[in-house]
Design a protein around this motif. Structure first.
Motif, PDB file in Angstrom:
ATOM      1  N   UNK A  63     -35.650  29.879  -7.321  1.00  0.00           N
ATOM      2  CA  UNK A  63     -35.108  28.721  -8.032  1.00  0.00           C
ATOM      3  C   UNK A  63     -35.509  28.810  -9.503  1.00  0.00           C
ATOM      4  N   UNK A  64     -34.974  27.922 -10.313  1.00  0.00           N
ATOM      5  CA  UNK A  64     -35.242  27.954 -11.741  1.00  0.00           C
ATOM      6  C   UNK A  64     -36.714  27.807 -12.085  1.00  0.00           C
ATOM      7  N   UNK A  65     -37.441  27.023 -11.299  1.00  0.00           N
ATOM      8  CA  UNK A  65     -38.871  26.856 -11.550  1.00  0.00           C
ATOM      9  C   UNK A  65     -39.629  28.144 -11.265  1.00  0.00           C
ATOM     10  N   UNK A  66     -39.258  28.843 -10.207  1.00  0.00           N
ATOM     11  CA  UNK A  66     -39.910  30.117  -9.883  1.00  0.00           C
ATOM     12  C   UNK A  66     -39.609  31.159 -10.952  1.00  0.00           C
ATOM     13  N   UNK A  67     -38.396  31.154 -11.476  1.00  0.00           N
ATOM     14  CA  UNK A  67     -38.053  32.086 -12.550  1.00  0.00           C
ATOM     15  C   UNK A  67     -38.915  31.789 -13.775  1.00  0.00           C
ATOM     16  N   UNK A  68     -39.092  30.511 -14.082  1.00  0.00           N
ATOM     17  CA  UNK A  68     -39.923  30.124 -15.220  1.00  0.00           C
ATOM     18  C   UNK A  68     -41.367  30.581 -15.023  1.00  0.00           C
TER      19      UNK A  68
END
Length: 95
Positions: A63-68
């Protein structure tokens, strides 16, 4: 004035297409890559080194948080962040 380079990551093609159209309308922003999932977003971020990444929070694979949290290596330039807590705006560079 330099052009702002953006990576778009969203699992919905219509959202990516609409955002691209809005962002590139005036010519001072260019979308350098689009990703349908978080794993591809991370790969493309390392490859294209965008100034800004617009990441959907809910995507397949990562998800976007994991990518961040999986920021590209230190060789990549820092990405400013803008957010908001319950009291006041929060801005800053890498944490």
């Amino acid at each position: 004035m330099s052009v702002l380079r953006v990576l778009l990551a969203d699992d919905q093609p219509l959202v990516r297409s609409g955002l691209r159209g809005l962002l590139e309308r005036d010519g001072d922003i260019t979308v350098v890559a689009e990703a349908p999932d978080g794993a591809e977003a991370l790969r493309l971020a390392r490859q294209t080194r965008p100034d800004v990444a617009r990441l959907d929070i809910r995507m397949p694979h990562l998800d976007g948080l994991a990518v961040t949290r999986s920021r590209p290596t230190r060789a990549h330039k820092p990405c400013p962040r803008v957010g908001r807590d319950n009291r006041q705006p929060v801005t800053g560079g890498r944490t």
